[in-house]
Enzyme design. Sequence first.
Site, PDB file in Angstrom:
ATOM      1  N   ASP A  57       0.801  -1.234   0.000  1.00 23.92           N
ATOM      2  CA  ASP A  57       0.000   0.000   0.000  1.00 23.92           C
ATOM      3  C   ASP A  57       0.829   1.277   0.000  1.00 23.92           C
ATOM      4  O   ASP A  57       0.341   2.332   0.380  1.00 23.92           O
ATOM      5  CB  ASP A  57      -0.950  -0.006   1.199  1.00 23.92           C
ATOM      6  CG  ASP A  57      -0.248   0.335   2.492  1.00 23.92           C
ATOM      7  OD1 ASP A  57       0.906  -0.101   2.677  1.00 23.92           O
ATOM      8  OD2 ASP A  57      -0.829   1.063   3.309  1.00 23.92           O
ATOM      9  N   GLU A  58       2.068   1.201  -0.427  1.00 25.13           N
ATOM     10  CA  GLU A  58       2.959   2.372  -0.371  1.00 25.13           C
ATOM     11  C   GLU A  58       3.876   2.391  -1.576  1.00 25.13           C
ATOM     12  O   GLU A  58       4.397   1.342  -1.962  1.00 25.13           O
ATOM     13  CB  GLU A  58       3.888   2.216   0.828  1.00 25.13           C
ATOM     14  CG  GLU A  58       3.595   3.056   2.011  1.00 25.13           C
ATOM     15  CD  GLU A  58       4.601   2.737   3.103  1.00 25.13           C
ATOM     16  OE1 GLU A  58       5.656   3.384   3.127  1.00 25.13           O
ATOM     17  OE2 GLU A  58       4.332   1.819   3.894  1.00 25.13           O
TER      18      GLU A  58
HETATM   19 MG   LIG Z   1      -0.416   2.653   4.701  1.00 23.87          MG
END
Ligand SMILES: [Mg+2]
Length: 392
Positions: free
Chosen positions: A104-105
């Site tokens: 998620d990054e």
């Molecule tokens: Mg995050």
Amino acid sequence: MAVIMHVDMDSFFASVEQRDRPELRGKPVIVGGQRESKRGVVSTCSYEARKYGVHSAMPIAQAVRLCPHGIFIPGDHRKYEEVSRSIRKIIHEFSPVVESISIDEAFLDMTGCEHLYHSLEHMGQSIKRRIYDAVALTASVGIGPNKFIAKLASDFHKPDGLTIIAPEEVEDWLAPMAVDKIWGIGEKTAKVLASWQIRTIADLRRWPQEFLTQRLGKQGESLYLLARGIDNRAVEPETEAKSMGKETTFAEDVTDIGKLRQTLANLVAIVGIRLRQKDLWARTISIKLRYGDFTTISRSLSLPEPINSDDGIFQVAEALLRENLEDLPVRLIGIYVSQLTAFGQGSLFTDPRKETLTELMDELNTRYDRPVISKGRQLALPKAPHKGKEPT
Ligand SMILES: [Mg+2]
């Protein structure tokens, strides 16, 4: 001057759950394991849960104590990966130089792309809006002259934040921050620094480079530079995945070989579908075993031709298990595939009817976000009937 953007989804797994199940919105959602889970750790929790001191990497049992009314969810990684893929697609529309650092990054090198936007603010808002429109989830975005600053900036106003730090603002902005905000400063280094009265980044700047290098070696040198906002690490665009795998820790150590075999079959099914979704084939299959006493072994076999069918992978993995199971009970079992290639010889070496079946299974299992079709070997074996005493 470089323009680096860091995009970080807000409490990713928990937000996906809250998005899909409205009854969870506004509630403390903790993803990582069931409430009863003895070995689970929190992988993400909603902002409502953070208020109680729950954070990622915390044992589930501790989270239950802190937040007894929390909603505990084991999590659906296939779904999160699917969402992550959609997000990654958008991120790649914004820059060709992207480094994913987790599900998620990501960092984006936006240098040279600035002129496409009215301002850096407009650039940040554009990516946030595109992500929200596509997956209905918020991201926090940081923009700065390097990775260090961009990552700190995305963390500065979470959730749904946008923070832009211009090069000339860097030093003042960093000064009051606690030293443990610096990448790579763990609890231990923070303690050492505190013993020298170094608590903020401004404190850190008061010490000469030689002092830090003498005491902390290479890390001292990088701390000296980071404290001044200097970070020369490049955004490293992703290379093709080098390996893939899946492992599981049992709630209770396993002594039954049938259960190990079944678990292995389920792990193979997960890794197999991932390989085929990426159109990859693997030449090396490995299994990992951790025994009750924590000794861990891994054993591999390399094949003359790459494979990517569940049957093929399972056959190899099971043989490795049979040959290398040295001890019982088993605490953890895992399967890894490596030496990945995009050029499989699959169709030349496998029965085309089997290929069609695999495709159909993948299609259904992906469509329903959960396995709807399994092979017999993935199912638990019925308990052996209790044997009465033989009449003598
Ligand atoms: Mg995050």
